[in-house]
Design a protein around this motif. Sequence first.
Motif, PDB file in Angstrom:
ATOM      1  N   LYS A 166       0.836  -1.207   0.000  1.00 22.47           N
ATOM      2  CA  LYS A 166       0.000   0.000   0.000  1.00 22.47           C
ATOM      3  C   LYS A 166       0.866   1.250   0.000  1.00 22.47           C
ATOM      4  O   LYS A 166       0.575   2.216  -0.714  1.00 22.47           O
ATOM      5  CB  LYS A 166      -0.925   0.013   1.214  1.00 22.47           C
ATOM      6  N   SER A 167       1.942   1.236   0.764  1.00 25.52           N
ATOM      7  CA  SER A 167       2.845   2.379   0.829  1.00 25.52           C
ATOM      8  C   SER A 167       3.496   2.632  -0.534  1.00 25.52           C
ATOM      9  O   SER A 167       3.557   3.775  -1.008  1.00 25.52           O
ATOM     10  CB  SER A 167       3.907   2.127   1.897  1.00 25.52           C
ATOM     11  N   VAL A 168       3.960   1.558  -1.181  1.00 22.10           N
ATOM     12  CA  VAL A 168       4.602   1.685  -2.492  1.00 22.10           C
ATOM     13  C   VAL A 168       3.610   2.195  -3.534  1.00 22.10           C
ATOM     14  O   VAL A 168       3.912   3.121  -4.300  1.00 22.10           O
ATOM     15  CB  VAL A 168       5.217   0.340  -2.934  1.00 22.10           C
ATOM     16  N   PHE A 169       2.415   1.610  -3.574  1.00 23.00           N
ATOM     17  CA  PHE A 169       1.448   2.012  -4.594  1.00 23.00           C
ATOM     18  C   PHE A 169       0.869   3.401  -4.330  1.00 23.00           C
ATOM     19  O   PHE A 169       0.543   4.126  -5.271  1.00 23.00           O
ATOM     20  CB  PHE A 169       0.358   0.952  -4.769  1.00 23.00           C
ATOM     21  N   ALA A 170       0.773   3.811  -3.069  1.00 20.36           N
ATOM     22  CA  ALA A 170       0.353   5.181  -2.765  1.00 20.36           C
ATOM     23  C   ALA A 170       1.375   6.169  -3.303  1.00 20.36           C
ATOM     24  O   ALA A 170       1.029   7.206  -3.880  1.00 20.36           O
ATOM     25  CB  ALA A 170       0.152   5.362  -1.265  1.00 20.36           C
ATOM     26  N   ALA A 171       2.658   5.836  -3.144  1.00 17.66           N
ATOM     27  CA  ALA A 171       3.724   6.701  -3.667  1.00 17.66           C
ATOM     28  C   ALA A 171       3.705   6.724  -5.191  1.00 17.66           C
ATOM     29  O   ALA A 171       3.916   7.763  -5.816  1.00 17.66           O
ATOM     30  CB  ALA A 171       5.084   6.232  -3.160  1.00 17.66           C
ATOM     31  N   LEU A 172       3.450   5.577  -5.807  1.00 16.55           N
ATOM     32  CA  LEU A 172       3.403   5.488  -7.269  1.00 16.55           C
ATOM     33  C   LEU A 172       2.207   6.229  -7.846  1.00 16.55           C
ATOM     34  O   LEU A 172       2.343   7.025  -8.779  1.00 16.55           O
ATOM     35  CB  LEU A 172       3.355   4.017  -7.707  1.00 16.55           C
ATOM     36  N   PRO A 208      -6.584   4.581  -1.671  1.00 17.29           N
ATOM     37  CA  PRO A 208      -7.351   3.463  -2.220  1.00 17.29           C
ATOM     38  C   PRO A 208      -8.858   3.738  -2.183  1.00 17.29           C
ATOM     39  O   PRO A 208      -9.339   4.448  -1.307  1.00 17.29           O
ATOM     40  CB  PRO A 208      -6.997   2.289  -1.313  1.00 17.29           C
ATOM     41  N   ILE A 209      -9.575   3.149  -3.137  1.00 19.51           N
ATOM     42  CA  ILE A 209     -11.040   3.239  -3.138  1.00 19.51           C
ATOM     43  C   ILE A 209     -11.644   2.047  -2.399  1.00 19.51           C
ATOM     44  O   ILE A 209     -12.810   2.079  -2.016  1.00 19.51           O
ATOM     45  CB  ILE A 209     -11.618   3.333  -4.568  1.00 19.51           C
ATOM     46  N   ALA A 210     -10.848   1.000  -2.199  1.00 17.39           N
ATOM     47  CA  ALA A 210     -11.241  -0.164  -1.397  1.00 17.39           C
ATOM     48  C   ALA A 210     -10.032  -0.524  -0.548  1.00 17.39           C
ATOM     49  O   ALA A 210      -8.919  -0.602  -1.059  1.00 17.39           O
ATOM     50  CB  ALA A 210     -11.623  -1.337  -2.298  1.00 17.39           C
ATOM     51  N   ASP A 211     -10.243  -0.710   0.744  1.00 19.90           N
ATOM     52  CA  ASP A 211      -9.127  -0.990   1.638  1.00 19.90           C
ATOM     53  C   ASP A 211      -9.591  -1.996   2.688  1.00 19.90           C
ATOM     54  O   ASP A 211     -10.147  -1.628   3.711  1.00 19.90           O
ATOM     55  CB  ASP A 211      -8.647   0.301   2.289  1.00 19.90           C
ATOM     56  N   GLY A 240      -7.799  -1.687  -3.431  1.00 16.73           N
ATOM     57  CA  GLY A 240      -7.972  -1.283  -4.822  1.00 16.73           C
ATOM     58  C   GLY A 240      -7.846   0.215  -5.023  1.00 16.73           C
ATOM     59  O   GLY A 240      -8.256   1.007  -4.171  1.00 16.73           O
ATOM     60  N   TYR A 241      -7.264   0.581  -6.148  1.00 10.60           N
ATOM     61  CA  TYR A 241      -7.089   1.981  -6.545  1.00 10.60           C
ATOM     62  C   TYR A 241      -7.732   2.174  -7.907  1.00 10.60           C
ATOM     63  O   TYR A 241      -7.834   1.236  -8.703  1.00 10.60           O
ATOM     64  CB  TYR A 241      -5.595   2.324  -6.679  1.00 10.60           C
ATOM     65  N   ARG A 242      -8.114   3.403  -8.204  1.00  4.87           N
ATOM     66  CA  ARG A 242      -8.590   3.750  -9.539  1.00  4.87           C
ATOM     67  C   ARG A 242      -7.874   5.032  -9.963  1.00  4.87           C
ATOM     68  O   ARG A 242      -7.949   6.056  -9.293  1.00  4.87           O
ATOM     69  CB  ARG A 242     -10.102   3.952  -9.565  1.00  4.87           C
ATOM     70  N   VAL A 243      -7.166   4.918 -11.086  1.00  5.70           N
ATOM     71  CA  VAL A 243      -6.410   6.050 -11.608  1.00  5.70           C
ATOM     72  C   VAL A 243      -6.628   6.124 -13.115  1.00  5.70           C
ATOM     73  O   VAL A 243      -6.365   5.147 -13.831  1.00  5.70           O
ATOM     74  CB  VAL A 243      -4.890   5.898 -11.304  1.00  5.70           C
ATOM     75  N   ALA A 244      -7.134   7.233 -13.592  1.00  7.39           N
ATOM     76  CA  ALA A 244      -7.314   7.475 -15.028  1.00  7.39           C
ATOM     77  C   ALA A 244      -8.089   6.338 -15.705  1.00  7.39           C
ATOM     78  O   ALA A 244      -7.722   5.882 -16.779  1.00  7.39           O
ATOM     79  CB  ALA A 244      -5.964   7.701 -15.706  1.00  7.39           C
ATOM     80  N   GLY A 245      -9.137   5.861 -15.037  1.00  8.52           N
ATOM     81  CA  GLY A 245      -9.962   4.808 -15.606  1.00  8.52           C
ATOM     82  C   GLY A 245      -9.391   3.411 -15.469  1.00  8.52           C
ATOM     83  O   GLY A 245      -9.984   2.438 -15.930  1.00  8.52           O
ATOM     84  N   GLN A 246      -8.253   3.286 -14.824  1.00  8.02           N
ATOM     85  CA  GLN A 246      -7.580   1.993 -14.637  1.00  8.02           C
ATOM     86  C   GLN A 246      -7.765   1.541 -13.190  1.00  8.02           C
ATOM     87  O   GLN A 246      -7.557   2.315 -12.263  1.00  8.02           O
ATOM     88  CB  GLN A 246      -6.084   2.149 -14.924  1.00  8.02           C
ATOM     89  N   ASP A 247      -8.170   0.288 -12.997  1.00 10.33           N
ATOM     90  CA  ASP A 247      -8.270  -0.286 -11.659  1.00 10.33           C
ATOM     91  C   ASP A 247      -7.004  -1.080 -11.372  1.00 10.33           C
ATOM     92  O   ASP A 247      -6.588  -1.915 -12.178  1.00 10.33           O
ATOM     93  CB  ASP A 247      -9.486  -1.209 -11.547  1.00 10.33           C
ATOM     94  N   ILE A 248      -6.402  -0.810 -10.209  1.00 10.22           N
ATOM     95  CA  ILE A 248      -5.202  -1.511  -9.777  1.00 10.22           C
ATOM     96  C   ILE A 248      -5.516  -2.123  -8.420  1.00 10.22           C
ATOM     97  O   ILE A 248      -5.940  -1.415  -7.505  1.00 10.22           O
ATOM     98  CB  ILE A 248      -3.980  -0.566  -9.661  1.00 10.22           C
ATOM     99  N   GLY A 249      -5.316  -3.437  -8.298  1.00 14.65           N
ATOM    100  CA  GLY A 249      -5.624  -4.117  -7.050  1.00 14.65           C
ATOM    101  C   GLY A 249      -4.412  -4.795  -6.457  1.00 14.65           C
ATOM    102  O   GLY A 249      -3.514  -5.242  -7.171  1.00 14.65           O
ATOM    103  N   LEU A 250      -4.407  -4.880  -5.125  1.00 13.65           N
ATOM    104  CA  LEU A 250      -3.373  -5.585  -4.380  1.00 13.65           C
ATOM    105  C   LEU A 250      -4.041  -6.753  -3.674  1.00 13.65           C
ATOM    106  O   LEU A 250      -4.991  -6.563  -2.907  1.00 13.65           O
ATOM    107  CB  LEU A 250      -2.718  -4.657  -3.352  1.00 13.65           C
TER     108      LEU A 250
END
Length: 114
Positions: free
Chosen positions: A19-25, A30-33, A39-49
């Motif tokens: 979470k720390s790495v992806f928050a920095a990136l 996150p939209i789901a934690d 899960g994150y949503r950036v520019a229409g892209q969903d990224i999940g851990l």
Amino acid sequence: MTAGLQTIIYPVTDLAKAKSVFAALLGVDPIADTPYYVGYRVAGQDIGLDPNGHAGKGMTGPIGYWHVEDIEKRIAALVEAGATVDREPKDVGGGKLIATITDADGNMIGLLQP
């Protein structure tokens, strides 16, 4: 028909560090934690851990999920073309279905039906 590659899930072993790495990136919260998925949503892209990705699901790296209208129809077409089903469609909440397929070279292909 596909709506494109819109979701990428990363298997992680330490959710807090990931979470720390992806928050920095990504530069967003996150939209789901939850303990089982972030899960994150950036520019229409969903990224999940996924902290269960390695041990629980056998993931060896990130999996891209192609968004499809009819997951069963797309699986049938892929199997007919030579792919094999790794994980059958599963409801992951709200009627959203995911499945994974393996191509002839052993690459994982994720499918997601919203």
